[in-house]
Every structure is written in C-alpha cells, then in structure tokens.
Design a protein around this motif. Structure first.
Motif, PDB file in Angstrom:
ATOM      1  N   LEU A   1      -4.279  12.589   0.343  1.00  0.00           N
ATOM      2  CA  LEU A   1      -5.358  11.904   1.353  1.00  0.00           C
ATOM      3  C   LEU A   1      -5.189  10.447   1.441  1.00  0.00           C
ATOM      4  CD1 LEU A   1      -8.355  14.185   0.164  1.00  0.00           C
ATOM      5  CD2 LEU A   1      -6.837  14.577   2.296  1.00  0.00           C
ATOM      6  N   LYS A   2      -5.117   9.764   0.373  1.00  0.00           N
ATOM      7  CA  LYS A   2      -4.853   8.312   0.294  1.00  0.00           C
ATOM      8  C   LYS A   2      -3.638   8.025   1.397  1.00  0.00           C
ATOM      9  CE  LYS A   2      -5.366   3.951  -0.859  1.00  0.00           C
ATOM     10  NZ  LYS A   2      -6.866   3.166  -0.445  1.00  0.00           N
ATOM     11  N   SER A   3      -2.504   8.703   1.254  1.00  0.00           N
ATOM     12  CA  SER A   3      -1.342   8.376   1.993  1.00  0.00           C
ATOM     13  C   SER A   3      -1.728   8.634   3.406  1.00  0.00           C
ATOM     14  CB  SER A   3      -0.422   9.465   1.548  1.00  0.00           C
ATOM     15  OG  SER A   3      -0.447  10.743   2.337  1.00  0.00           O
ATOM     16  N   LEU A   4      -2.586   9.444   3.695  1.00  0.00           N
ATOM     17  CA  LEU A   4      -2.924   9.430   5.399  1.00  0.00           C
ATOM     18  C   LEU A   4      -3.613   8.050   6.137  1.00  0.00           C
ATOM     19  CD1 LEU A   4      -4.097  13.205   5.279  1.00  0.00           C
ATOM     20  CD2 LEU A   4      -1.842  12.189   5.825  1.00  0.00           C
ATOM     21  N   ALA A  47       0.929  -1.068   0.091  1.00  0.00           N
ATOM     22  CA  ALA A  47       0.057  -0.143   0.084  1.00  0.00           C
ATOM     23  C   ALA A  47       0.712   1.185  -0.056  1.00  0.00           C
ATOM     24  CB  ALA A  47      -0.895   0.012   1.120  1.00  0.00           C
ATOM     25  N   ALA A  48       2.041   1.324   0.802  1.00  0.00           N
ATOM     26  CA  ALA A  48       2.746   2.279   0.818  1.00  0.00           C
ATOM     27  C   ALA A  48       3.512   2.652  -0.531  1.00  0.00           C
ATOM     28  CB  ALA A  48       3.764   2.294   1.951  1.00  0.00           C
ATOM     29  N   ARG A  49       3.998   1.454  -1.249  1.00  0.00           N
ATOM     30  CA  ARG A  49       4.735   1.622  -2.420  1.00  0.00           C
ATOM     31  C   ARG A  49       3.497   1.980  -3.542  1.00  0.00           C
ATOM     32  NH1 ARG A  49       8.570   2.764  -5.468  1.00  0.00           N
ATOM     33  NH2 ARG A  49       8.841   1.731  -7.254  1.00  0.00           N
ATOM     34  N   GLN A  50       2.463   1.736  -3.496  1.00  0.00           N
ATOM     35  CA  GLN A  50       1.524   2.217  -4.197  1.00  0.00           C
ATOM     36  C   GLN A  50       1.429   3.712  -4.320  1.00  0.00           C
ATOM     37  OE1 GLN A  50      -2.653   1.103  -3.778  1.00  0.00           O
ATOM     38  NE2 GLN A  50      -3.193   1.165  -6.165  1.00  0.00           N
ATOM     39  N   VAL A  51       1.166   4.238  -3.012  1.00  0.00           N
ATOM     40  CA  VAL A  51       0.865   5.584  -2.840  1.00  0.00           C
ATOM     41  C   VAL A  51       2.106   6.421  -3.307  1.00  0.00           C
ATOM     42  CG1 VAL A  51       0.688   7.282  -1.038  1.00  0.00           C
ATOM     43  CG2 VAL A  51      -0.770   5.397  -0.969  1.00  0.00           C
ATOM     44  N   GLU A  52       3.179   6.128  -3.094  1.00  0.00           N
ATOM     45  CA  GLU A  52       4.490   6.462  -3.415  1.00  0.00           C
ATOM     46  C   GLU A  52       4.700   6.612  -4.919  1.00  0.00           C
ATOM     47  OE1 GLU A  52       9.101   4.990  -4.032  1.00  0.00           O
ATOM     48  OE2 GLU A  52       8.189   4.721  -1.939  1.00  0.00           O
ATOM     49  N   GLN A  61       2.144   6.508  -7.302  1.00  0.00           N
ATOM     50  CA  GLN A  61       1.007   7.135  -7.730  1.00  0.00           C
ATOM     51  C   GLN A  61       1.244   8.690  -7.388  1.00  0.00           C
ATOM     52  OE1 GLN A  61      -0.895   6.102 -10.066  1.00  0.00           O
ATOM     53  NE2 GLN A  61      -0.505   3.971  -9.837  1.00  0.00           N
ATOM     54  N   TYR A  62       1.476   9.183  -6.194  1.00  0.00           N
ATOM     55  CA  TYR A  62       1.783  10.406  -6.033  1.00  0.00           C
ATOM     56  C   TYR A  62       2.738  10.987  -6.904  1.00  0.00           C
ATOM     57  CZ  TYR A  62       2.591  14.641  -2.768  1.00  0.00           C
ATOM     58  OH  TYR A  62       2.491  15.899  -2.388  1.00  0.00           O
ATOM     59  N   ALA A  63       3.759  10.403  -7.188  1.00  0.00           N
ATOM     60  CA  ALA A  63       4.807  10.934  -8.096  1.00  0.00           C
ATOM     61  C   ALA A  63       4.516  11.204  -9.343  1.00  0.00           C
ATOM     62  CB  ALA A  63       6.071  10.182  -7.948  1.00  0.00           C
ATOM     63  N   ARG A  64       3.581  10.478  -9.827  1.00  0.00           N
ATOM     64  CA  ARG A  64       3.132  10.469 -11.298  1.00  0.00           C
ATOM     65  C   ARG A  64       1.976  11.487 -11.564  1.00  0.00           C
ATOM     66  NH1 ARG A  64       2.016   4.002 -12.687  1.00  0.00           N
ATOM     67  NH2 ARG A  64       4.226   3.337 -12.841  1.00  0.00           N
ATOM     68  N   SER A  65       1.218  11.932 -10.294  1.00  0.00           N
ATOM     69  CA  SER A  65      -0.005  12.647 -10.444  1.00  0.00           C
ATOM     70  C   SER A  65       0.328  14.097 -10.147  1.00  0.00           C
ATOM     71  CB  SER A  65      -0.999  12.201  -9.431  1.00  0.00           C
ATOM     72  OG  SER A  65      -0.589  12.447  -7.960  1.00  0.00           O
ATOM     73  N   GLU A  66      -0.528  14.935 -10.641  1.00  0.00           N
ATOM     74  CA  GLU A  66      -0.540  16.305 -10.563  1.00  0.00           C
ATOM     75  C   GLU A  66      -1.999  16.903  -9.968  1.00  0.00           C
ATOM     76  OE1 GLU A  66       1.778  19.005 -12.918  1.00  0.00           O
ATOM     77  OE2 GLU A  66       1.721  17.561 -14.495  1.00  0.00           O
ATOM     78  N   GLU A  67      -1.973  18.122  -9.559  1.00  0.00           N
ATOM     79  CA  GLU A  67      -2.954  18.634  -9.093  1.00  0.00           C
ATOM     80  C   GLU A  67      -4.208  17.993  -8.296  1.00  0.00           C
ATOM     81  OE1 GLU A  67      -4.378  20.945 -12.462  1.00  0.00           O
ATOM     82  OE2 GLU A  67      -2.607  21.909 -12.858  1.00  0.00           O
ATOM     83  N   GLN A  68      -5.461  18.022  -8.942  1.00  0.00           N
ATOM     84  CA  GLN A  68      -6.338  17.315  -7.972  1.00  0.00           C
ATOM     85  C   GLN A  68      -6.242  15.658  -7.846  1.00  0.00           C
ATOM     86  OE1 GLN A  68      -8.702  19.048  -6.250  1.00  0.00           O
ATOM     87  NE2 GLN A  68      -7.584  20.826  -7.010  1.00  0.00           N
ATOM     88  N   GLU A  69      -5.767  15.289  -8.936  1.00  0.00           N
ATOM     89  CA  GLU A  69      -5.339  13.830  -8.621  1.00  0.00           C
ATOM     90  C   GLU A  69      -4.347  13.365  -7.626  1.00  0.00           C
ATOM     91  OE1 GLU A  69      -3.738   9.840 -11.221  1.00  0.00           O
ATOM     92  OE2 GLU A  69      -4.006  11.866 -12.279  1.00  0.00           O
ATOM     93  N   ARG A  70      -3.253  14.378  -7.428  1.00  0.00           N
ATOM     94  CA  ARG A  70      -2.444  14.515  -6.592  1.00  0.00           C
ATOM     95  C   ARG A  70      -2.912  14.505  -5.263  1.00  0.00           C
ATOM     96  NH1 ARG A  70       3.944  16.814  -6.107  1.00  0.00           N
ATOM     97  NH2 ARG A  70       4.291  14.892  -7.169  1.00  0.00           N
ATOM     98  N   GLN A  71      -3.755  15.428  -5.109  1.00  0.00           N
ATOM     99  CA  GLN A  71      -4.422  15.810  -3.644  1.00  0.00           C
ATOM    100  C   GLN A  71      -5.075  14.360  -3.176  1.00  0.00           C
ATOM    101  OE1 GLN A  71      -7.338  18.585  -3.517  1.00  0.00           O
ATOM    102  NE2 GLN A  71      -7.285  18.708  -1.260  1.00  0.00           N
ATOM    103  N   GLN A  72      -5.820  13.594  -4.396  1.00  0.00           N
ATOM    104  CA  GLN A  72      -6.276  12.436  -3.545  1.00  0.00           C
ATOM    105  C   GLN A  72      -5.497  11.503  -3.133  1.00  0.00           C
ATOM    106  OE1 GLN A  72      -8.563  11.047  -7.273  1.00  0.00           O
ATOM    107  NE2 GLN A  72      -9.749  12.955  -7.281  1.00  0.00           N
ATOM    108  N   TRP A  73      -4.107  11.412  -3.866  1.00  0.00           N
ATOM    109  CA  TRP A  73      -3.162  10.535  -3.243  1.00  0.00           C
ATOM    110  C   TRP A  73      -2.464  10.969  -2.209  1.00  0.00           C
ATOM    111  CZ3 TRP A  73      -3.151   5.590  -4.449  1.00  0.00           C
ATOM    112  CH2 TRP A  73      -3.843   5.049  -5.731  1.00  0.00           C
TER     113      TRP A  73
END
Length: 291
Positions: free
Chosen positions: A111-114, A90-95, A97-109
């Motif tokens: 929040l997912k990290s929390l 789960a931690a690897r997936q967040v890492e 996806q967060y790096a790949r994303s931007e703006e609102q999608e990045r915000q979702q990741w």
C-alpha cells in the motif's frame, strides 16, 4: 452399399484430418518444460472444453516472476524515478522493505508503494509503463507465452492476477494476447481529472494474497478456475482456490536475483511447499536468452 462405405470412409478421413489440425494447434513446445510437466500440460490442453454460454474453464497466472522473470513494478517505478516524477529514496525504501517483509507487513509496504504515484496523471503512468516494458519484455518467459496461447486456442479464458498496478502490466498482457478486461491488478484510485491519489480503488479487492481469489470470485469466475500458476507465498491462496491443477515457478539456479524478491519467493521454501501440497513445480526460464 459400396457408395455408402466410400462416403463413410471419406467422412472418417476428414474427421481425422480436422482432429490432427486441432491437435497440432494445441501442441505445446517441449522447450523449457521438464518431461513430466510437458506431459501434464499437454494432457490438460487435450481435455474436452465446453465454452458455450461463456462457461469456458479459467486459467489464472500471476505476472511478475511467473509470466516474466522481471518485476513490472520495479521497472515501472525506475522509469518514473529517472523522469523525476517519483522520489528515488522513497522508491528505494519501498523496494527494500517490501522484499524483507511478509504477510501483513508486506501488505502495508504494498500500500505504501502506491503512494509513490500520488499526484501523477494516468497519461504519465501509462507512458512510463510503455517505456518500462521495452526493457522488461526481454524477461518474458517463452514457455509461458506458449502455454497462454495454447490454453486460449483450446478454449480457456486466461486471467492475469497480480499485485502490480494495472498500468505496469498492461503492455505485457497485450503481448500475451490477454485483454485488459481479464487483467486483475491493483487499480489506482483517481480524481475526476485522472490524477492518482495514492490509494487502491475500492471497487475491486486488493489483488494480493487472499485478495487474488476474492477478485476472481468478484468476476464470477471462481467456480471455473481450473488451473492456477504463481511463484510466491503471496500466490498460494489463489492456487489453493483452483478446482484443478496448480503450478509454482522457481527461477533456474543461474538466474540473477530480483531486488524485489524476498522471503516470499525463497526457492527452497517454494520447492518444499510445492511437494507438500502436490503442486506442479516448474524451473522457469529467465527469458528468450535462456530458452
């Protein structure tokens, strides 16, 4: 008359000595800075500061990739994974996806990290953060630590404004001499028993993108923000809200890539943005070994 002249000369000499001591205390080390940025920062430090009635100017720094080259959240979550408290996949997936994303999608990741911390006690998080800082402290940028200290000596109030969890950055803030009350980070919502529920606290704005200047405003400091420093597109709203100077940091070419960095920290993109907006651009060190 002669006695008056002698006393006046003595007072003048004492004033010059005091001013020299004050100027020495505020002299930034040249190491780690370009000649242009050094001159800019030294001029900033020598400006008269009115700090009466809590009205001192405010400088706001992002944390990860700005004050230190490493990523506090990444180091923090790695320790929790090693201790078996957070699922590695789960931690690897967040890492990723967060790096790949931007703006609102990045915000979702974000929040997912929390949610990785759901069910963990605050004491567990704080203990893991201390271990994480033991390795992350090697990436603390000496020129930034020097700048923070000089600003504080000059009468500035220094804030750390970051999208990392509060627990992950407090050790770094302590090393820099920034009090916990001046760390504007993502505060985890907890139960009465001190257990994280995987959500950000609703008490303060989420300190990410537009939430960074909103958090500074919530603290009643927006009008006094006179210097802001960041390293990514996510920091631009905070920099844009500064009433004074702004600086964007990029890593030196030999720096190892940070797995948590992605499109929002692309060096060419940040460099182009700095020139377009008139922001100061700083090619930052990777830590003491690169200083």
């Amino acid at each position: 008359v002669a006695e008056c002249v002698r006393r006046s000369s003595f007072v003048a000499e004492m004033f010059l000595v005091m001013w020299w001591c004050y100027a020495q205390r505020l002299t930034l080390s040249r190491v780690g800075w370009s000649a242009q940025n050094y001159d800019r920062l030294q001029e900033l430090l020598m400006r008269p500061v009115v700090s009466a009635h809590g009205r001192s100017p405010v400088a706001a720094f992002d944390a990860d990739g700005t004050l230190w080259a490493g990523d506090a959240f990444g180091a923090f979550s790695d320790v929790l994974v090693q201790r078996g408290l957070v699922d590695e996949e789960a931690a690897r997936q967040v890492e990723v996806q967060y790096a790949r994303s931007e703006e609102q999608e990045r915000q979702q990741w974000l929040l997912k990290s929390l949610t990785l911390f759901r069910g963990l006690r605050l004491e567990q998080l704080q203990d893991a953060a201390e271990e994480a800082w033991d390795s992350l402290s090697d990436t603390l940028r000496p020129e930034m630590a020097d700048l923070v200290g000089c600003l504080q000596d000059a009468g500035w109030r220094v804030l750390i404004v970051t999208a990392s969890p509060t627990e992950a950055v407090l050790c770094g803030a302590q090393e820099l001499g920034v009090p916990e009350g001046d760390v504007l980070a993502v505060r985890l919502e907890t139960t009465r028993g001190g257990v994280a529920n995987g959500l950000p606290s609703p008490v303060m704005p989420l300190t990410w993108r537009e939430g960074k200047p909103l958090a500074i405003k919530a603290y009643g400091l927006a009008e006094r923000l006179a210097f802001a420093v960041g390293n990514s597109m996510d920091d631009i709203p905070m920099l844009a809200s500064s009433r004074g100077a702004c600086m964007l940091c990029v890593p030196r070419p030999k720096a190892d890539p940070d797995p948590w960095s992605g499109a929002a920290e692309d060096t060419r993109r940040i460099t182009s943005l700095a020139y377009d907006r008139g922001f100061w651009l700083h090619e930052a060190t990777c830590g003491p070994r690169d200083y």
